[in-house]
Design a protein around this motif. Structure first.
Motif, PDB file in Angstrom:
ATOM      1  N   LEU A 114       0.837  -1.190   0.000  1.00 41.39           N
ATOM      2  CA  LEU A 114       0.000   0.000   0.000  1.00 41.39           C
ATOM      3  C   LEU A 114       0.887   1.261   0.000  1.00 41.39           C
ATOM      4  O   LEU A 114       1.800   1.385   0.825  1.00 41.39           O
ATOM      5  CB  LEU A 114      -0.908  -0.018   1.224  1.00 41.39           C
ATOM      6  CG  LEU A 114      -2.272   0.660   1.144  1.00 41.39           C
ATOM      7  CD1 LEU A 114      -3.139   0.043   0.066  1.00 41.39           C
ATOM      8  CD2 LEU A 114      -2.967   0.556   2.498  1.00 41.39           C
ATOM      9  N   LYS A 115       0.592   2.187  -0.921  1.00 44.38           N
ATOM     10  CA  LYS A 115       1.395   3.402  -1.049  1.00 44.38           C
ATOM     11  C   LYS A 115       0.534   4.642  -0.800  1.00 44.38           C
ATOM     12  O   LYS A 115      -0.604   4.732  -1.254  1.00 44.38           O
ATOM     13  CB  LYS A 115       2.007   3.503  -2.447  1.00 44.38           C
ATOM     14  CG  LYS A 115       2.934   2.360  -2.814  1.00 44.38           C
ATOM     15  CD  LYS A 115       4.173   2.335  -1.926  1.00 44.38           C
ATOM     16  CE  LYS A 115       5.111   1.212  -2.351  1.00 44.38           C
ATOM     17  NZ  LYS A 115       6.290   1.116  -1.460  1.00 44.38           N
ATOM     18  N   LEU A 116       1.100   5.616  -0.091  1.00 44.31           N
ATOM     19  CA  LEU A 116       0.418   6.877   0.182  1.00 44.31           C
ATOM     20  C   LEU A 116       0.414   7.718  -1.090  1.00 44.31           C
ATOM     21  O   LEU A 116       1.473   8.006  -1.662  1.00 44.31           O
ATOM     22  CB  LEU A 116       1.116   7.609   1.324  1.00 44.31           C
ATOM     23  CG  LEU A 116       0.416   8.832   1.916  1.00 44.31           C
ATOM     24  CD1 LEU A 116       0.863   9.029   3.371  1.00 44.31           C
ATOM     25  CD2 LEU A 116       0.714  10.100   1.131  1.00 44.31           C
ATOM     26  N   SER A 124      -2.410  13.452   0.854  1.00 43.22           N
ATOM     27  CA  SER A 124      -3.028  13.722   2.150  1.00 43.22           C
ATOM     28  C   SER A 124      -3.606  15.129   2.142  1.00 43.22           C
ATOM     29  O   SER A 124      -3.069  16.030   1.490  1.00 43.22           O
ATOM     30  CB  SER A 124      -2.009  13.575   3.282  1.00 43.22           C
ATOM     31  OG  SER A 124      -0.952  14.497   3.130  1.00 43.22           O
ATOM     32  N   THR A 160      -8.058   6.810   4.751  1.00 41.90           N
ATOM     33  CA  THR A 160      -8.022   6.836   6.212  1.00 41.90           C
ATOM     34  C   THR A 160      -8.181   8.270   6.712  1.00 41.90           C
ATOM     35  O   THR A 160      -7.809   9.233   6.034  1.00 41.90           O
ATOM     36  CB  THR A 160      -6.692   6.270   6.754  1.00 41.90           C
ATOM     37  OG1 THR A 160      -5.592   7.025   6.209  1.00 41.90           O
ATOM     38  CG2 THR A 160      -6.531   4.809   6.382  1.00 41.90           C
ATOM     39  N   ILE A 183      -6.156  10.629   4.217  1.00 40.96           N
ATOM     40  CA  ILE A 183      -5.048  10.174   3.368  1.00 40.96           C
ATOM     41  C   ILE A 183      -5.584   9.162   2.377  1.00 40.96           C
ATOM     42  O   ILE A 183      -6.343   8.256   2.742  1.00 40.96           O
ATOM     43  CB  ILE A 183      -3.912   9.555   4.204  1.00 40.96           C
ATOM     44  CG1 ILE A 183      -3.296  10.595   5.143  1.00 40.96           C
ATOM     45  CG2 ILE A 183      -2.830   8.953   3.303  1.00 40.96           C
ATOM     46  CD1 ILE A 183      -2.167  10.051   6.010  1.00 40.96           C
ATOM     47  N   GLY A 225       1.864   6.782   8.472  1.00 39.27           N
ATOM     48  CA  GLY A 225       0.737   7.490   7.866  1.00 39.27           C
ATOM     49  C   GLY A 225       0.434   8.785   8.564  1.00 39.27           C
ATOM     50  O   GLY A 225       1.055   9.815   8.303  1.00 39.27           O
ATOM     51  N   TRP A 269      -4.745   6.132  -0.205  1.00 36.00           N
ATOM     52  CA  TRP A 269      -3.742   5.093  -0.400  1.00 36.00           C
ATOM     53  C   TRP A 269      -4.099   4.273  -1.645  1.00 36.00           C
ATOM     54  O   TRP A 269      -5.272   4.031  -1.926  1.00 36.00           O
ATOM     55  CB  TRP A 269      -3.682   4.140   0.796  1.00 36.00           C
ATOM     56  CG  TRP A 269      -3.495   4.801   2.131  1.00 36.00           C
ATOM     57  CD1 TRP A 269      -4.462   5.380   2.905  1.00 36.00           C
ATOM     58  CD2 TRP A 269      -2.275   4.952   2.845  1.00 36.00           C
ATOM     59  NE1 TRP A 269      -3.934   5.872   4.070  1.00 36.00           N
ATOM     60  CE2 TRP A 269      -2.575   5.620   4.065  1.00 36.00           C
ATOM     61  CE3 TRP A 269      -0.956   4.588   2.593  1.00 36.00           C
ATOM     62  CZ2 TRP A 269      -1.614   5.925   5.000  1.00 36.00           C
ATOM     63  CZ3 TRP A 269       0.019   4.887   3.533  1.00 36.00           C
ATOM     64  CH2 TRP A 269      -0.303   5.551   4.722  1.00 36.00           C
ATOM     65  N   LYS A 270      -3.080   3.800  -2.341  1.00 37.65           N
ATOM     66  CA  LYS A 270      -3.286   2.975  -3.527  1.00 37.65           C
ATOM     67  C   LYS A 270      -2.406   1.732  -3.430  1.00 37.65           C
ATOM     68  O   LYS A 270      -1.262   1.804  -2.970  1.00 37.65           O
ATOM     69  CB  LYS A 270      -2.921   3.757  -4.795  1.00 37.65           C
ATOM     70  CG  LYS A 270      -3.407   3.128  -6.093  1.00 37.65           C
ATOM     71  CD  LYS A 270      -4.907   3.283  -6.268  1.00 37.65           C
ATOM     72  CE  LYS A 270      -5.380   2.751  -7.600  1.00 37.65           C
ATOM     73  NZ  LYS A 270      -6.851   2.815  -7.741  1.00 37.65           N
ATOM     74  N   THR A 313      -8.025   0.359  -3.127  1.00 34.81           N
ATOM     75  CA  THR A 313      -7.927   1.745  -2.687  1.00 34.81           C
ATOM     76  C   THR A 313      -8.377   1.848  -1.240  1.00 34.81           C
ATOM     77  O   THR A 313      -9.375   1.238  -0.846  1.00 34.81           O
ATOM     78  CB  THR A 313      -8.803   2.669  -3.561  1.00 34.81           C
ATOM     79  OG1 THR A 313      -8.379   2.574  -4.919  1.00 34.81           O
ATOM     80  CG2 THR A 313      -8.697   4.118  -3.098  1.00 34.81           C
TER      81      THR A 313
END
Length: 913
Positions: free
Chosen positions: A616-618, A621, A899, A907, A880, A909-910, A896
Motif C-alpha cells: 500500500l502506497k500513500l 493527504s 483513512t 489520506i 501514515g 492510499w493505492k 484503494t
C-alpha cells in the motif's frame, strides 16, 4: 512411528526395552560368562548390565542368547576369589557367582521372539575384565537385591529411587562434552529422557547455544545435543499425571520430536522451557488451539495436520504410549469392493464415541451405568492405551510389545489380524472401544505388513499371523492408506470432524455434556481425576500410578464450548442431516448460482489485492477538518468522498478537482459517523447530540432529522431500507426508512422496528454481508451477536477489558474481528460464540478492514499495520498519520484505501502491485 525409526539406528542387541517397566539401567562392565557343559569349559565375552531390578548379560556373539536374571529370583550373589602367584599368597576377587531360580533367554541367534524362560536353580559365573571392581559390583547388586525382595511395591520403588538419586548426586554434567569451548552454561539439573515404555536418567545442561542430555549410563550415546537455533517448537507435558515433561521439536513435523525430557522438579522444567522459549519468536502466541482452529477452519491446515496439532497441545506424544496421538475411525465400510466417498453410509458417525455407535451394546452399557454406584462410568476400557497402540504396531515394534507383556505376544486370535474384524469388534465387543492412531493416515504401510517375518503365533483355524487382512476395496497396504487419507480429508469428514473433536478434546469430554453424549470413561483416565501426590500410602500411590499409565489417559481438554464447523467448499453437501451449527446466513448449496464466473473473478482480484496489501502506497493527504475525522463515506464512482469530524461538520471532497467542494454543519456537537445510501443520493450522519441527519447530495442541504436516542449516537449501518443506530444510551435501534423517499427529496416516515438492549453504552455495530446478523460492541468490552430477523440475542462474549473501538464480520460471515482499548485483536466464531483467537498488538488499534485472514488496521500512533491472523504476526508497518487513525474505508476491489485521523487529515492510499 518416529520412535521405531529412532530405535532402528541402533545396531546393538541390547535395548532398554529388555528392562521391566519403571526399571533403570545403571552401569555396565565387560565380563566373561564362564559355562561348563559336558565337562567342557567355555568363556563367552560380553557386557554385564546392572539394572535396578535385574542383571542382563549381552554376549558379543549374536548366536548366544541375552541372559536376563531377575534380582528377586536370585538366591545368592557373591564374589569369587582366586590366589595370586605372589610371595604374600594374597587373594582378590576375580568374578561373581549368581544362583537364581529362573532366567530369561532373549534374542537367541539375534531373532526377536518371545522370551524363553528356564526355571530351576541355575548358577552363573562372571569374570570381570577389571577384577578390582568386583566387590563394588557385588555390593551394588546385593543392595538392589534387597530392594527387589521387599514385599511392598512402594518400599521397592522408594529404595530404588534413593539409589538413583545417590548416583545422580555423585556425578554431574561433563562440560568437556560442549561442542564449543566458548559456550556459556545457563543451568544444569537432573532429568530422564523419555522414549516409549522406558526412561533413561541423566543430566541436562543448557548453554547459550545448545541443549544437552548426558545419560547416567552412557546409553545409547554419551551425550545428546540439540542446537537452540534449530528448535521450532517446545511443549510442556504432563508425565504420569504430573507437570514434569518437556518435548522439543526441531522440525515442523508434530509427530516426531527430537527429545522428550521428564524432570524431577516442575521448577526445573519451567526454567528450561522459558529459557528455550526466548529463542522462539512469538512462541507463546503462535501455538494455541485457537490459532490452529482458525487456520483449519479457513483451509490452511488439513484435517490430518489439525488433529496432530490438537494432539500435541493436549499432551499426546509418540514418545509416551500412555498418551500416544489418537485419531478417529473414519470409514465404516470394510466389506464393499469399491469405496464410495460420496455415500454418507461409508463413514462413521463422528458425533458419537465408539462405544455409542452400536445401539444395542450402548443400551446394555447404559443399564449397567444406571445401577452403578458413584463414581459411575459407561466404559471400563479406554479408546487409547499402550496396549491398543502396540496392538496396531506389533509388526514394526515387536520388542515394545514384548516389553509391555513380560516377554510374550498376545494370543494369536486377539492380534491385529484384520481391519474389518477389528472394526467389527470395536462395534460389538463388550470391552473394546478403541480409536485409531495417526499411522492409519500416514504414508508408511509397514505396520500392516509382517516385513520382519515375526512368528506371531497361529490362530484357531491353524493359519499363522502374517500381514493384516485388508478390506476388499484396498488393492494393497499403500492403497489402503491412500484411501484412508482421502477419506479423512473428504467433504463429509470436513463437515463433521468438529463433532469428534468435541468428544475427545472439547466440551463433551467431561461433565453433563459428556453424560448426554454417552462419553463417560473411568475417572482415573481424566486429568485431575486423582491427585497422586495426595496419596500418603506409597504402595497405594505406586499401584495407582501404574494403573493410570497402563489403562490409558484422556487428552487435556482444549475447548470448553462447542467447536465450530469447518468452512467447506461450495459444492453439494453429503451430510446425513443439516448441521445444528449451520450459520443463520448460509445459503443451501442448491440455491447457489452455478454461473459465478463474475463473482469468482472479483473474488480472485480481492485475494490478489490482500496478498499484496503490504505494498500500500500513500498517494496524497489533505487537512480538511479542524478536529479528528470520525467517518468516511464514498460514492460508487469514488468521485466524491464525504467525511465527518468532531468539529461538527460534514465535508465533501472531490477526487476530480482534488480539493474540498462542500462543508455542512448540522449542530454544534461532534458528528460521529457517516454512511452513503444507495444510488448516491444521500449521506447519513450521526451526532453526539442524539440525532441522525440526512443530507441530500443533489439538493445540497439537510433533508431530514431522526431523533431517536437518549444519548450520543456512535455508529450506523444500513441494509434494505433499514437503518441501524447504536448509542451510548445502551441500545441499538432498527428503523424502517424508505431510501426512495430520500432519493426523491421527500420526508421519511421513520418506523421503529426493533430495539436491542445492552448493559453498557454501545460504541460500534456491524452487519454481516447478508444482513441477517448484527454484532454490537460496548464500552465495557462486550460483544453481542444478534439475529436481525427475529431480534434474538445469539451469543454474548466479554472479549475486551475496555471499550471496543471497531468490529466487522469476515466476508464469509463465519468470524467477527474486534479491536479495543486493551490493544488486543479478538476473533469470535459466529456459530458458537467462542473467542477463538486473541492477538496482543504493540499499541491500541482504532479501526480496520480485513478479509478473514489478513488485517489492515490503524493504530494509536497513526501508522497502518498489516497483521496475519493465522500466524498472529504483524508483517508490515506503514507510516501514515501524525495522530491516531480513527476512520478507514476500502473499495470493493480492495485496491484503494482512505483513512482519517486525529491529525484532522484524510489520506488516500493505492495498492502498488
Amino acid at each position: 512411528m518416529a520412535f521405531i525409526k529412532r530405535k532402528e539406528r541402533s545396531k546393538e542387541r541390547f535395548s532398554l526395552l529388555l528392562l521391566d517397566l519403571e526399571e533403570y539401567y545403571f552401569e555396565q562392565h565387560t565380563v566373561y560368562h564362564v559355562t561348563t557343559s559336558s565337562a567342557k569349559k567355555r568363556k563367552i565375552r560380553g557386557s554385564l548390565k546392572v539394572c535396578s531390578k535385574s542383571i542382563i548379560f549381552e554376549p558379543e556373539d549374536h548366536v548366544e542368547p541375552i541372559l536376563k536374571i531377575p534380582l528377586r529370583d536370585c538366591k545368592k550373589i557373591e564374589a569369587v576369589e582366586e590366589k595370586d602367584q605372589n610371595p604374600f599368597n594374597e587373594s582378590k576377587p576375580a568374578g561373581l557367582t549368581i544362583l537364581c531360580k529362573q532366567v530369561y533367554l532373549i534374542k537367541e541367534n539375534n531373532v526377536v521372539a518371545p522370551y524363553i524362560v528356564e526355571r530351576g536353580d541355575s548358577t552363573f559365573l562372571f569374570h570381570l575384565e577389571v577384577s578390582s571392581k568386583t566387590e563394588d559390583v557385588v555390593q551394588t547388586l546385593l543392595q538392589l537385591h534387597r530392594a527387589s525382595c521387599l514385599d511392598k511395591l512402594g518400599d521397592q520403588t522408594a529404595m530404588i529411587a534413593a539409589n538413583l538419586q545417590s548416583r545422580l548426586a555423585r556425578t554431574s554434567f561433563d562440560k568437556n562434552s560442549f561442542q564449543n569451548v566458548a559456550e556459556i552454561p545457563h543451568m544444569e539439573c537432573e532429568a530422564e529422557m523419555v522414549t516409549p515404555l522406558v526412561t533413561n536418567p541423566g543430566h541436562v545442561c543448557i548453554t547459550d547455544q545448545s541443549l544437552y542430555f548426558q545419560p547416567l549410563n552412557g546409553y545409547p550415546e554419551q551425550v545428546v545435543r540439540i542446537e537452540l537455533h534449530r528448535v521450532k517448537q517446545i511443549y510442556k507435558r504432563r508425565h504420569g499425571l504430573r507437570p514434569l515433561g518437556l518435548e522439543v521439536f526441531c522440525t515442523e513435523n508434530d509427530f516426531c520430536s527430537d527429545i522428550y525430557l521428564k524432570f524431577y522438579k516442575t521448577t526445573d522444567r519451567n526454567d528450561l522451557y522459558y529459557y528455550i522459549a526466548t529463542f522462539l519468536e512469538n512462541h507463546m502466541v503462535e501455538h494455541t488451539a485457537e490459532s490452529y482452529m482458525l487456520q483449519w477452519q479457513r483451509g490452511h491446515l488439513s484435517n490430518y495436520q489439525y488433529l496432530l496439532h490438537l494432539n500435541n497441545l493436549a499432551d499426546r506424544s509418540s514418545n509416551d504410549l500412555s498418551q500416544y496421538p489418537v485419531f478417529p475411525w473414519i470409514i465404516a465400510d470394510y466389506s464393499s469392493t469399491e469405496l464410495d466417498m460420496m455415500n454418507p453410509a461409508t463413514f462413521r458417525d463422528l458425533s458419537k464415541p465408539v462405544g455409542a455407535l452400536n445401539k444395542e451394546r450402548l443400551e446394555r452399557l447404559l443399564s449397567r451405568y444406571r445401577d452403578m454406584p458413584d463414581p459411575r462410568f459407561m466404559y471400563g476400557s479406554h479408546y487409547s492405551s499402550p496396549g491398543y497402540v502396540l496392538f496396531y504396531l506389533v509388526r514394526v515394534a515387536p520388542e515394545h510389545m514384548l516389553c509391555l507383556q513380560n516377554g510374550r505376544y498376545d494370543n494369536a486370535d486377539r492380534m491385529f489380524n484384520s481391519i474389518g474384524e477389528t472394526w467389527k469388534n470395536c462395534l460389538e465387543g463388550a470391552t473394546d472401544f478403541k480409536e485409531l492412531i495417526p499411522d492409519f493416515y500416514g504414508n508408511d504401510a509397514s505396520f500392516l505388513l509382517n516385513c520382519l517375518s515375526l512368528d506371531l503365533g497361529k490362530r484357531q483355524g491353524g493359519s499363522s499371523v502374517q500381514d493384516v487382512v485388508l478390506p476388499p476395496w484396498a488393492a494393497d497396504a499403500s492403497d489402503f492408506l491412500q484411501k484412508n487419507q482421502k477419506a479423512l480429508e473428504s467433504q463429509y469428514v470436513s463437515e463433521h470432524l468438529h463433532e469428534w473433536i468435541d468428544l475427545v478434546f472439547g466440551f463433551k469430554q467431561k461433565g453433563s455434556d459428556a453424560v448426554a453424549a454417552h462419553n463417560v470413561f473411568h475417572p482415573l483416565t481424566y486429568e485431575g481425576g486423582i491427585d497422586c501426590d495426595s496419596i500418603e500410602d506409597p504402595n497405594e500411590k505406586i499401584a495407582m500410578l501404574i494403573q493410570i499409565l497402563e489403562f490409558g489417559q484422556t487428552p487435556t481438554q482444549l475447548f470448553t464450548t462447542p467447536h465450530p464447523q469447518r468452512i467447506t467448499p461450495r459444492f453439494q453437501s453429503i451430510s446425513r442431516t443439516p448441521s445444528v451449527n449451520t450459520p443463520l446466513n448460509e445459503l443451501s448449496p442448491a440455491s447457489t448460482s452455478e454461473d459465478s464466473s463474475f463473482e469468482d473473478l472479483t473474488e480472485e482480484s480481492r485475494r490478489l489485492a490482500w496478498n499484496n496489501i503490504a505494498k500500500l502506497k500513500l498517494m496524497s493527504s489533505h487537512k480538511i477538518h479542524k478536529e479528528a475525522v470520525t467517518g468516511i463515506a464514498v460514492t460508487r464512482t469514488a468521485s466524491s468522498v464525504f467525511t465527518t469530524s468532531q468539529d461538527s461538520t460534514l465535508k465533501m471532497f472531490s477526487r476530480e478537482s482534488n480539493g474540498l467542494q462542500r462543508s455542512m454543519s448540522f449542530s454544534n456537537m461532534a458528528l460521529s459517523s457517516c454512511l452513503m445510501l444507495p444510488e448516491d443520493k444521500a449521506v447519513v450522519c450521526s451526532s453526539w447530540d442524539n440525532n441522525v441527519y440526512f443530507y441530500s447530495i443533489p439538493f445540497g442541504r439537510r433533508q431530514d432529522t431522526l431523533m431517536g436516542h437518549d444519548d450520543a449516537i456512535s455508529k450506523m449501518c444500513w441494509r434494505d431500507n433499514q437503518l441501524y443506530t447504536a448509542s451510548w444510551d445502551s441500545t441499538v435501534k432498527v428503523w424502517q426508512c424508505d431510501s426512495a423517499d430520500i432519493a426523491n427529496n421527500k420526508r421519511c416516515q421513520f418506523e421503529l422496528l426493533a430495539e436491542f438492549e445492552h448493559e453498557a453504552g454501545v460504541n460500534t455495530i456491524n452487519l454481516n454481508p447478508a444482513g441477517t446478523l448484527l454484532v454490537s460492541g460496548t464500552k465495557d468490552g462486550t460483544a453481542t451477536i444478534w439475529d436481525t430477523s427475529s431480534s434474538v440475542q445469539l451469543h454474548q462474549v466479554h472479549c475486551h477489558s475496555g471499550k471496543i473501538h471497531d468490529m466487522a464480520f469476515s466476508p464469509d460471515s463465519r468470524h467477527i474481528l474486534s479491536v479495543g482499548e486493551d490493544s488486543c485483536l479478538k476473533v469470535i466464531d459466529v456459530q458458537t460464540g467462542m473467542m477463538i483467537s486473541s492477538v496482543q498488538a504493540d499499541e491500541e488499534q482504532r479501526c480496520f478492514c480485513w478479509d478473514g485472514n489478513m488485517v489492515l488496521s490503524g493504530g494509536q500512533s497513526g501508522h497502518l499495520q498489516v497483521l496475519d491472523l493465522l500466524s498472529s504476526k504483524v508483517t508490515t508497518r506503514i507510516p501514515g498519520h501524525s495522530g491516531a487513525v480513527t476512520a478507514m474505508w476500502m473499495n470493493e476491489q480492495c485496491s484503494t484505501v482512505i483513512t482519517g485521523g486525529e491529525d484532522k487529515q484524510i489520506i488516500f492510499w493505492k495498492l502498488d502491485c
